[in-house]
Design a protein around this motif. Structure first.
Motif, PDB file in Angstrom:
ATOM      1  N   VAL A 338      49.764  10.189  31.519  1.00 53.53           N
ATOM      2  CA  VAL A 338      48.991  10.491  30.317  1.00 53.53           C
ATOM      3  C   VAL A 338      48.353   9.212  29.779  1.00 53.53           C
ATOM      4  CG1 VAL A 338      49.077  11.422  27.969  1.00 53.53           C
ATOM      5  CG2 VAL A 338      50.535  12.395  29.751  1.00 53.53           C
ATOM      6  N   GLY A 339      47.057   9.259  29.541  1.00 52.02           N
ATOM      7  CA  GLY A 339      46.328   8.110  29.024  1.00 52.02           C
ATOM      8  C   GLY A 339      46.167   8.192  27.524  1.00 52.02           C
ATOM      9  N   THR A 340      47.142   7.676  26.801  1.00 55.99           N
ATOM     10  CA  THR A 340      47.072   7.661  25.348  1.00 55.99           C
ATOM     11  C   THR A 340      47.152   6.200  24.889  1.00 55.99           C
ATOM     12  OG1 THR A 340      48.064   8.551  23.321  1.00 55.99           O
ATOM     13  CG2 THR A 340      49.551   8.147  25.174  1.00 55.99           C
ATOM     14  N   ARG A 341      47.817   5.895  23.769  1.00 53.79           N
ATOM     15  CA  ARG A 341      47.870   4.508  23.290  1.00 53.79           C
ATOM     16  C   ARG A 341      48.415   3.552  24.336  1.00 53.79           C
ATOM     17  NH1 ARG A 341      49.569   4.004  16.977  1.00 53.79           N
ATOM     18  NH2 ARG A 341      47.722   5.013  16.121  1.00 53.79           N
ATOM     19  N   ALA A 342      49.274   4.060  25.158  1.00 53.62           N
ATOM     20  CA  ALA A 342      49.731   3.359  26.352  1.00 53.62           C
ATOM     21  C   ALA A 342      49.638   4.355  27.495  1.00 53.62           C
ATOM     22  CB  ALA A 342      51.160   2.861  26.164  1.00 53.62           C
ATOM     23  N   LEU A 343      49.741   3.857  28.705  1.00 54.97           N
ATOM     24  CA  LEU A 343      49.775   4.763  29.849  1.00 54.97           C
ATOM     25  C   LEU A 343      51.204   5.227  30.039  1.00 54.97           C
ATOM     26  CD1 LEU A 343      47.789   5.870  31.982  1.00 54.97           C
ATOM     27  CD2 LEU A 343      48.729   4.172  33.556  1.00 54.97           C
ATOM     28  N   LEU A 344      51.411   6.541  29.922  1.00 54.86           N
ATOM     29  CA  LEU A 344      52.745   7.130  30.009  1.00 54.86           C
ATOM     30  C   LEU A 344      52.934   7.763  31.379  1.00 54.86           C
ATOM     31  CD1 LEU A 344      52.810   8.992  26.566  1.00 54.86           C
ATOM     32  CD2 LEU A 344      53.294   6.574  27.041  1.00 54.86           C
ATOM     33  N   VAL A 345      54.074   7.495  31.987  1.00 50.44           N
ATOM     34  CA  VAL A 345      54.419   8.073  33.284  1.00 50.44           C
ATOM     35  C   VAL A 345      55.664   8.923  33.097  1.00 50.44           C
ATOM     36  CG1 VAL A 345      54.969   7.616  35.690  1.00 50.44           C
ATOM     37  CG2 VAL A 345      53.459   6.048  34.436  1.00 50.44           C
ATOM     38  N   LEU A 346      55.555  10.219  33.416  1.00 46.49           N
ATOM     39  CA  LEU A 346      56.651  11.153  33.168  1.00 46.49           C
ATOM     40  C   LEU A 346      57.033  11.862  34.458  1.00 46.49           C
ATOM     41  CD1 LEU A 346      54.332  11.619  30.612  1.00 46.49           C
ATOM     42  CD2 LEU A 346      56.441  12.530  29.649  1.00 46.49           C
ATOM     43  N   SER A 347      58.352  12.070  34.632  1.00 47.12           N
ATOM     44  CA  SER A 347      58.852  12.787  35.801  1.00 47.12           C
ATOM     45  C   SER A 347      59.029  14.266  35.472  1.00 47.12           C
ATOM     46  CB  SER A 347      60.188  12.194  36.255  1.00 47.12           C
ATOM     47  OG  SER A 347      61.170  12.332  35.228  1.00 47.12           O
ATOM     48  N   ASN A 348      58.859  15.090  36.474  1.00 48.78           N
ATOM     49  CA  ASN A 348      59.014  16.542  36.356  1.00 48.78           C
ATOM     50  C   ASN A 348      60.346  16.940  36.979  1.00 48.78           C
ATOM     51  OD1 ASN A 348      58.767  19.343  36.433  1.00 48.78           O
ATOM     52  ND2 ASN A 348      56.664  19.325  37.189  1.00 48.78           N
ATOM     53  N   ASP A 349      61.111  17.763  36.278  1.00 48.88           N
ATOM     54  CA  ASP A 349      62.404  18.190  36.820  1.00 48.88           C
ATOM     55  C   ASP A 349      62.273  19.350  37.801  1.00 48.88           C
ATOM     56  OD1 ASP A 349      61.861  20.363  35.209  1.00 48.88           O
ATOM     57  OD2 ASP A 349      63.693  20.230  34.021  1.00 48.88           O
ATOM     58  N   GLY A 350      61.055  19.741  38.100  1.00 48.19           N
ATOM     59  CA  GLY A 350      60.812  20.849  39.014  1.00 48.19           C
ATOM     60  C   GLY A 350      60.632  22.176  38.327  1.00 48.19           C
ATOM     61  N   HIS A 351      60.924  22.216  37.028  1.00 49.48           N
ATOM     62  CA  HIS A 351      60.813  23.457  36.259  1.00 49.48           C
ATOM     63  C   HIS A 351      59.824  23.312  35.095  1.00 49.48           C
ATOM     64  CE1 HIS A 351      64.245  24.966  38.506  1.00 49.48           C
ATOM     65  NE2 HIS A 351      64.887  23.840  38.214  1.00 49.48           N
ATOM     66  N   GLY A 352      59.032  22.255  35.132  1.00 52.05           N
ATOM     67  CA  GLY A 352      58.041  22.060  34.078  1.00 52.05           C
ATOM     68  C   GLY A 352      58.571  21.357  32.862  1.00 52.05           C
ATOM     69  N   ARG A 353      59.693  20.651  32.988  1.00 53.62           N
ATOM     70  CA  ARG A 353      60.210  19.817  31.903  1.00 53.62           C
ATOM     71  C   ARG A 353      60.005  18.355  32.300  1.00 53.62           C
ATOM     72  NH1 ARG A 353      60.724  24.590  31.033  1.00 53.62           N
ATOM     73  NH2 ARG A 353      62.296  25.627  29.751  1.00 53.62           N
ATOM     74  N   PHE A 354      59.515  17.555  31.370  1.00 51.52           N
ATOM     75  CA  PHE A 354      59.106  16.198  31.714  1.00 51.52           C
ATOM     76  C   PHE A 354      59.926  15.173  30.940  1.00 51.52           C
ATOM     77  CE2 PHE A 354      55.605  18.914  32.757  1.00 51.52           C
ATOM     78  CZ  PHE A 354      55.084  18.379  33.931  1.00 51.52           C
ATOM     79  N   ALA A 355      60.229  14.064  31.591  1.00 54.91           N
ATOM     80  CA  ALA A 355      60.977  12.969  30.979  1.00 54.91           C
ATOM     81  C   ALA A 355      60.175  11.678  31.139  1.00 54.91           C
ATOM     82  CB  ALA A 355      62.348  12.818  31.628  1.00 54.91           C
ATOM     83  N   LEU A 356      60.071  10.929  30.062  1.00 52.92           N
ATOM     84  CA  LEU A 356      59.328   9.678  30.076  1.00 52.92           C
ATOM     85  C   LEU A 356      60.060   8.639  30.920  1.00 52.92           C
ATOM     86  CD1 LEU A 356      56.860   8.178  28.864  1.00 52.92           C
ATOM     87  CD2 LEU A 356      58.359   7.470  26.996  1.00 52.92           C
ATOM     88  N   GLN A 357      59.381   8.114  31.928  1.00 52.06           N
ATOM     89  CA  GLN A 357      59.990   7.141  32.830  1.00 52.06           C
ATOM     90  C   GLN A 357      59.412   5.733  32.677  1.00 52.06           C
ATOM     91  OE1 GLN A 357      62.558   7.667  34.665  1.00 52.06           O
ATOM     92  NE2 GLN A 357      62.707   9.908  34.542  1.00 52.06           N
ATOM     93  N   ARG A 358      58.161   5.633  32.303  1.00 55.05           N
ATOM     94  CA  ARG A 358      57.539   4.309  32.222  1.00 55.05           C
ATOM     95  C   ARG A 358      56.431   4.334  31.175  1.00 55.05           C
ATOM     96  NH1 ARG A 358      59.727  -0.188  33.997  1.00 55.05           N
ATOM     97  NH2 ARG A 358      60.549   1.160  35.621  1.00 55.05           N
ATOM     98  N   VAL A 359      56.370   3.266  30.387  1.00 58.71           N
ATOM     99  CA  VAL A 359      55.306   3.070  29.402  1.00 58.71           C
ATOM    100  C   VAL A 359      54.584   1.775  29.746  1.00 58.71           C
ATOM    101  CG1 VAL A 359      54.742   2.722  26.974  1.00 58.71           C
ATOM    102  CG2 VAL A 359      56.573   4.304  27.604  1.00 58.71           C
TER     103      VAL A 359
END
Length: 601
Positions: A338-359
């Motif tokens: 996601v390109g917002t105030r910072a570049l956010l990198v999120l992982s998908n748990d395979g069911h459409g739930r996302f967790a922030l992994q890198r900013v």
């Protein structure tokens, strides 16, 4: 980062997901909006009044447009066009050929669409068969005959070239007319060359002659009357956010949200499409302006979609320019950048739930994102385009200079996927930093030279576009040698083999400007400028570009031959086989914020 679940003053806090490595660094960064200011006395010039700045050709264009507006109203009124109706538009000596040529040849036909066309060299309009107001009324009725009894009738004229001399004046304009029927739709597009009188009083100019240079008519057949139907309401109306927020529009929200949220016009906001929960259905992530939560719509089996933004953990409230679904950890599901105030990198748990992994706070408000395995190591890397710089302090930057060849914008970034959700900025070491500050809108990866590694085309708004040829993970910008610099206010690019010769061709979406076409061809436009540079400014206004791959590392500009320049103010473009006939078609998204000014360009 700010999510919908947080308070408005929590602008520096992280997402509701668990803190990730580097998240604290993002928290400590203060962000401020960058001001883009003009150079010299640009802001003091009256750009809205050609009568006061000496542009008599623009004054004449306004007068001609007033006549065309009169004709537009007449043609959509559904009344029988009479001689007295058009008498104020034509001179007594007026003459023309048929406005709907009889020598129409079919160029495409399938079950849904038929396209017929006449070119200037094949037209029967060289002989002036019609004269005076009576003749003009007659040929107008012939032109509109296929649209008799149509609903939603639309007619539009757009003047894009003016030549003015003591003996008279000439204009070139696009003409479009369309309408709907129970069984389908009809539309035609033409280019007219017209000559006009030069009245000495305040009267409007009158037509002397008219020649049809190009004419094309498309007939679509189907129960929905058009090739595509707007299904937005049927898909999204079941969500509370549809009526409460989305349908109100950004203009409404801009007047109600605090400026600190970053609600901004125009938006330049993107979306991403992918199957995020593994059910075989495509879902949509919608980026929004500051203060409004991004939306993740999960598609249901019945074709509707449900807002799952908060449950999925992706309802950011910060202004978001871009998003990209991509499998970054090779586990078979679509992760999210996601390109917002910072570049956010999120992982998908395979069911459409996302967790922030890198900013990645050094990449702020990326205008677009593109992923590919540039180094052939088995995982996908990310290229982020940046347009305006944001940082820890208030910055004031100049406008792009020079306008047609700027290289004073923020740097784009190539991020190498190192595994374990770590990314390393390799922009400089890979050689991709050359010509890398050109106010970039988008980028597209493709192995255009069929050598086994992916190359990168970067589309720039105010500078020359770049084609970075990949040689074992090192890049060289060969756009000039390949003939694809395309100085033309670039917005997007798409690769596709349009002519099925086994080579990937390139389509670039740019801005078409009628005013730019008129002004840059006048002698008084930058008279001190050399012809080559002036040609670049003229090229800025031409529109979209199709480059055919020659197979030797270079491309031919076939835009005019293939009639694909006029995409209006184009943004997104894509090659896609719309009718499943094996040939790649072109789809162009266009438009802009429309203001109240009648002379809005």
């Amino acid at each position: 980062m700010l999510t919908a679940a947080q308070s408005p003053d929590a602008l520096a806090t992280s997402a509701a997901a668990s803190p990730a490595p580097d998240a604290e660094q993002a928290k400590s960064t203060s962000y401020t909006t960058t001001a883009l200011v003009p150079i010299g006395d640009t802001a003091e010039k009256d750009v809205d009044n050609p009568q006061t700045d000496g542009w008599d050709t623009e004054v004449f264009s306004d007068a001609v447009t007033a006549q065309w507006k009169r004709l537009e109203k007449l043609l959509v009124s559904k009344t029988q066009i009479k001689e007295t109706d058009v008498a104020p538009l034509v001179a007594s000596s007026f003459s023309c050929g048929p406005l709907r040529p009889s020598s129409l040849r079919p160029i495409f036909e399938d079950r849904a669409v038929t396209v017929v066309r006449a070119d200037a060299e094949h037209n029967d309009n060289s002989s002036a068969r019609y004269s005076g107001a009576a003749g003009f009324a007659h040929t107008l009725r012939e032109m509109m005959l296929p649209l008799d009894n149509a609903t939603n009738l639309r007619v539009k004229f757009k003047v894009f070239r003016v030549v003015k001399r003591a003996s008279g004046a000439a204009t070139r304009q696009f003409v479009s007319a369309s309408g709907l029927f129970d069984e389908g739709s009809v539309e035609h597009h033409a280019t007219w060359d017209c000559t006009w009188t030069l009245p000495e009083t305040d009267e409007l100019p009158r037509l002397r002659s008219m020649v049809v240079r190009e004419f094309e008519q498309t007939t679509a057949r189907g129960p929905s009357r058009t090739l595509f139907s707007d299904c937005t309401t049927s898909v999204l109306a079941g969500n509370a956010c549809f009526q409460q927020q989305l349908m109100r529009g950004v203009f409404d929200w801009a007047g109600q949200l605090e400026r600190m949220f970053g609600c901004q016009l125009p938006g330049y906001l993107g979306l991403a499409v992918a199957d995020v929960n593994g059910d075989g259905l495509q879902d949509v992530y919608l980026c929004q302006t500051g203060g409004l939560p991004n939306r993740l719509f999960i598609q249901n089996a019945n074709g509707t979609a449900t807002d799952q933004s908060h449950v999925a953990g992706v309802d950011w409230l910060n202004r978001t320019r871009s998003a990209l679904f991509v499998d970054l950890d090779n586990d078979g599901d679509q992760d999210l950048v996601v390109g917002t105030r910072a570049l956010l990198v999120l992982s998908n748990d395979g069911h459409g739930r996302f967790a922030l992994q890198r900013v990645l706070p050094e990449i702020s408000y990326a205008y677009s994102l593109a992923a590919a395995d540039y180094d052939n190591d088995g995982d996908l890397d990310v290229f982020a385009c940046q347009y305006t710089p944001y940082g820890s302090q208030v910055q004031v930057i100049p406008l792009p200079l020079p306008y047609h060849d700027a290289n004073n914008g923020p740097a784009n970034h190539l991020l190498r996927n190192e595994g374990g959700w770590k990314f390393r900025d390799v922009t400089v070491e890979t050689g991709i930093d050359t010509g890398n500050r050109r106010f970039s809108f988008s980028a597209a990866w493709e192995d255009y030279d069929n050598d086994g590694d992916v190359d990168l085309y970067v589309v720039n708004d105010f500078g020359r576009n770049c084609l970075f040829q990949n040689d074992g993970g090192r890049f060289v910008n060969i756009a000039a040698e390949a003939g694809v610099e395309d100085v033309a206010n670039g917005m997007s690019a798409s690769w596709g083999d349009y002519n099925r010769d086994g080579l990937m061709d390139l389509y670039v979406a740019n801005m078409f400007s009628a005013a730019g076409n008129r002004v840059t061809y006048q002698r008084q436009f930058q008279p001190q400028m050399n012809r080559t540079t002036k040609g670049l400014f003229q090229r800025l206004a031409r529109g979209n570009t199709l480059f055919a791959n020659r197979g030797d590392g270079s491309f031919d500009d076939v835009s005019l031959k293939e009639r694909v320049t006029m995409g209006r103010w184009a943004w997104g473009s894509i090659f896609v086989d719309v009718n499943n006939d094996g040939w790649r078609d072109l789809f162009v998204a266009n438009g802009y914020v429309t203001g109240d000014k009648t002379n809005d360009l």
